[in-house]
Structure formats: structure tokens, C-alpha cells
Write a protein that holds these residues in place. Structure first.
Motif, PDB file in Angstrom:
ATOM      1  N   TRP A   1       0.836  -1.206   0.000  1.00 45.87           N
ATOM      2  CA  TRP A   1       0.000   0.000   0.000  1.00 45.87           C
ATOM      3  C   TRP A   1       0.873   1.259   0.000  1.00 45.87           C
ATOM      4  O   TRP A   1       0.592   2.212  -0.706  1.00 45.87           O
ATOM      5  CB  TRP A   1      -0.939   0.027   1.206  1.00 45.87           C
TER       6      TRP A   1
ATOM      7  N   MET B   1     -11.781  -6.232  -0.984  1.00 41.58           N
ATOM      8  CA  MET B   1     -12.298  -4.884  -0.762  1.00 41.58           C
ATOM      9  C   MET B   1     -13.647  -4.930  -0.061  1.00 41.58           C
ATOM     10  O   MET B   1     -14.085  -3.942   0.528  1.00 41.58           O
ATOM     11  CB  MET B   1     -12.420  -4.132  -2.089  1.00 41.58           C
ATOM     12  N   ASP B   2     -14.308  -6.083  -0.128  1.00 42.72           N
ATOM     13  CA  ASP B   2     -15.635  -6.223   0.458  1.00 42.72           C
ATOM     14  C   ASP B   2     -15.833  -7.684   0.845  1.00 42.72           C
ATOM     15  O   ASP B   2     -15.186  -8.569   0.292  1.00 42.72           O
ATOM     16  CB  ASP B   2     -16.706  -5.778  -0.546  1.00 42.72           C
TER      17      ASP B   2
ATOM     18  N   TRP C   1      -6.725  -8.196  -8.933  1.00 42.78           N
ATOM     19  CA  TRP C   1      -7.468  -6.987  -9.293  1.00 42.78           C
ATOM     20  C   TRP C   1      -6.785  -6.252 -10.439  1.00 42.78           C
ATOM     21  O   TRP C   1      -5.589  -6.408 -10.673  1.00 42.78           O
ATOM     22  CB  TRP C   1      -7.564  -6.048  -8.091  1.00 42.78           C
TER      23      TRP C   1
ATOM     24  N   PHE D   1      -6.915  -1.738   2.259  1.00 47.22           N
ATOM     25  CA  PHE D   1      -6.879  -1.875   0.800  1.00 47.22           C
ATOM     26  C   PHE D   1      -7.756  -0.812   0.147  1.00 47.22           C
ATOM     27  O   PHE D   1      -7.330  -0.104  -0.781  1.00 47.22           O
ATOM     28  CB  PHE D   1      -7.328  -3.279   0.427  1.00 47.22           C
ATOM     29  N   SER D   2      -8.985  -0.679   0.623  1.00 40.53           N
ATOM     30  CA  SER D   2      -9.928   0.289   0.049  1.00 40.53           C
ATOM     31  C   SER D   2      -9.414   1.720   0.183  1.00 40.53           C
ATOM     32  O   SER D   2      -9.528   2.524  -0.751  1.00 40.53           O
ATOM     33  CB  SER D   2     -11.295   0.163   0.732  1.00 40.53           C
TER      34      SER D   2
ATOM     35  N   ASP E   1     -16.337 -10.495  -1.670  1.00 42.11           N
ATOM     36  CA  ASP E   1     -15.204 -10.966  -2.469  1.00 42.11           C
ATOM     37  C   ASP E   1     -14.703 -12.322  -2.001  1.00 42.11           C
ATOM     38  O   ASP E   1     -13.711 -12.831  -2.527  1.00 42.11           O
ATOM     39  CB  ASP E   1     -14.054  -9.954  -2.419  1.00 42.11           C
TER      40      ASP E   1
ATOM     41  N   GLU F   1     -11.356   0.833 -10.402  1.00 40.48           N
ATOM     42  CA  GLU F   1     -11.407  -0.575 -10.797  1.00 40.48           C
ATOM     43  C   GLU F   1     -11.845  -0.709 -12.254  1.00 40.48           C
ATOM     44  O   GLU F   1     -12.827  -0.090 -12.676  1.00 40.48           O
ATOM     45  CB  GLU F   1     -12.374  -1.347  -9.899  1.00 40.48           C
TER      46      GLU F   1
ATOM     47  N   MET G   1      -9.440  -5.095   4.839  1.00 38.70           N
ATOM     48  CA  MET G   1     -10.251  -4.613   3.714  1.00 38.70           C
ATOM     49  C   MET G   1     -10.241  -3.089   3.669  1.00 38.70           C
ATOM     50  O   MET G   1     -10.155  -2.495   2.586  1.00 38.70           O
ATOM     51  CB  MET G   1     -11.688  -5.145   3.820  1.00 38.70           C
ATOM     52  N   LYS G   2     -10.327  -2.470   4.827  1.00 41.92           N
ATOM     53  CA  LYS G   2     -10.316  -1.004   4.885  1.00 41.92           C
ATOM     54  C   LYS G   2      -8.963  -0.451   4.435  1.00 41.92           C
ATOM     55  O   LYS G   2      -8.903   0.572   3.742  1.00 41.92           O
ATOM     56  CB  LYS G   2     -10.640  -0.525   6.298  1.00 41.92           C
TER      57      LYS G   2
ATOM     58  N   SER H   1      -5.882  -9.548  -1.292  1.00 43.39           N
ATOM     59  CA  SER H   1      -6.726  -8.767  -0.392  1.00 43.39           C
ATOM     60  C   SER H   1      -8.136  -8.640  -0.957  1.00 43.39           C
ATOM     61  O   SER H   1      -8.341  -8.730  -2.166  1.00 43.39           O
ATOM     62  CB  SER H   1      -6.144  -7.365  -0.173  1.00 43.39           C
TER      63      SER H   1
ATOM     64  N   ILE I   1      -6.653   2.412  -2.447  1.00 44.15           N
ATOM     65  CA  ILE I   1      -7.187   2.621  -3.797  1.00 44.15           C
ATOM     66  C   ILE I   1      -7.863   3.986  -3.892  1.00 44.15           C
ATOM     67  O   ILE I   1      -7.705   4.712  -4.886  1.00 44.15           O
ATOM     68  CB  ILE I   1      -8.176   1.493  -4.161  1.00 44.15           C
TER      69      ILE I   1
END
Length: 212
Positions: free
Chosen positions: A10, A34-35, A85, A53-54, A38, A64, A50-51, A32, A57
Motif C-alpha cells: 500500500w 475490498m468487500d 485486481w 486496501f480500500s 469478495d 477498478e 479490507m479497509k 486482499s 485505492i
């Protein structure tokens, strides 16, 4: 250790994004989610990772790339996950408005192959009459006679011309259409892959592995 490597990733993406002014596309195994959607089966994914990673991005302005078809990219037994991804920045999005990401078949791997297309179906089409060498020829004993016959005691240019002609004729008579055979095998694997969506039996998994 895995969590530390993710954090390093990251940081690296953020660092690259700071100076990125050109078209930029980021593709790969992020390992990883995102939700929670997944992941299908197994333990629930960590909301904290997840947070992270999100947030990465979102902060880097990545978007995406739209998916066509299957969305899960990894599977083992009854567990399916989206770990791979494809993202792009705004500059790429504006210059490639019709691009899509496709998660294709697994090539001797637990992960599906990611293919990003431009929407131009003619891209990469083979020109009529164009010679193409197939690496599969090298496993045939008779192919070495073709090479020897074409180049033995010949200058390079003449030998090249003879090789193209003789290899094409040899392939036609002894091998057949490799692309056609490949498409037939891939079609079988795609059929197995589709059947496994509704019946994840060990028999189908073994058959798919044998075809690869």
C-alpha cells in the motif's frame, strides 16, 4: 508477515501515485479483499485489512477496471476468493474508455489469468499467410529432420525460406491445426469450469487438472 507485506504494498502504490502523470494501470495478485462479497466460503475476511486496501485505492485515485464474466480469481475446494485486481488511473480511463478486465481460465495455477482488453476485437489477429512457429513442434522427433533438411548446406536466407515452406507442409501433414486443437481443449476446460460452479466435485477438478 503477510500483513506486513500488504502494508508495504500500500505504501509503494501511494508513493508511485504521487508522481504518476501518465496513463497508469495496476494489475496483479493483491491477496486482499475490498468487500466481504469478495469471498465465498471459509472464514470471514478481516474488516481492518479490507479497509486498508480500500483506503489505498481511494487515496491514490485508482479506478477498478470493469469486469466481464467470472469475478472470483482464486479457489480451493469449496472456497472462492477475489484476490486479483485490475485498476487504472483517470488518465488511463479517459484514453481507454472501452477497456474491460476478464478473469480467464487458470493456467496451472490456483489463480485465474487477468486479461485487460481494449474492446477492439481485431487486435492481435493473425494476418493471412503469416508464418508462425509453434514451440510444441520441438517435442516431435520428426521436426528435427525438417530443420536439418531446410538449413543443411544452405545460406541463412535461403534456409529460412525453405524452413518456412517445409515446416508449414510438415505441420499440415503430421501435426494438424495446433490452434484448433488448443481451442478444443480450452472449450472442454471452460465447460468443466462452468459445471464446477454448480457442482464442485473432486472428479471435475481432477479432470480439469489432467487437461492442463
Amino acid at each position: 508477515m503477510v500483513a506486513i507485506r500488504r502494508v508495504d504494498l500500500w505504501h509503494s502504490i501511494r508513493h508511485i501515485a504521487q508522481d504518476m502523470l501518465d496513463d497508469w494501470i495496476v494489475i496483479g495478485d493483491f491477496n486482499s479483499f475490498m468487500d466481504s462479497v469478495d469471498k465465498l466460503g471459509g472464514a470471514s475476511p478481516s474488516s481492518h485489512t479490507m479497509k486498508q486496501f480500500s483506503d489505498c485505492i481511494l487515496e491514490t485515485g485508482l479506478i477498478e477496471i470493469p469486469i466481464v464474466g467470472e469475478r472470483f480469481t482464486w479457489e480451493k475446494q469449496a472456497v472462492k476468493e477475489r484476490l486479483d485486481w485490475a485498476f487504472s488511473n483517470i488518465s488511463w480511463e479517459l484514453s481507454h474508455p472501452n477497456h474491460k478486465s476478464h478473469y480467464k481460465l487458470r493456467y496451472n495455477s490456483d489463480h485465474r489469468l487477468i486479461v485487460v482488453t481494449s474492446g477492439n476485437s481485431d487486435a492481435g489477429a493473425k494476418k493471412k499467410g503469416q508464418f508462425k512457429y509453434y514451440s510444441a513442434w520441438a517435442i516431435e522427433d520428426s521436426f528435427f529432420e525438417v530443420v536439418k533438411s531446410a538449413w543443411e548446406n544452405e545460406e541463412w536466407c535461403i534456409g529460412t525460406i525453405k524452413f518456412k515452406e517445409e515446416a508449414t507442409e510438415w505441420n499440415k501433414n503430421f501435426i494438424g491445426s495446433i490452434p484448433k486443437r488448443k481451442r478444443a481443449i480450452l472449450k472442454r476446460i471452460e465447460g468443466i469450469n462452468w459445471a464446477r460452479k454448480n457442482n464442485n466435485s473432486n472428479g471435475l477438478f481432477c479432470l480439469e487438472k489432467e487437461l492442463w
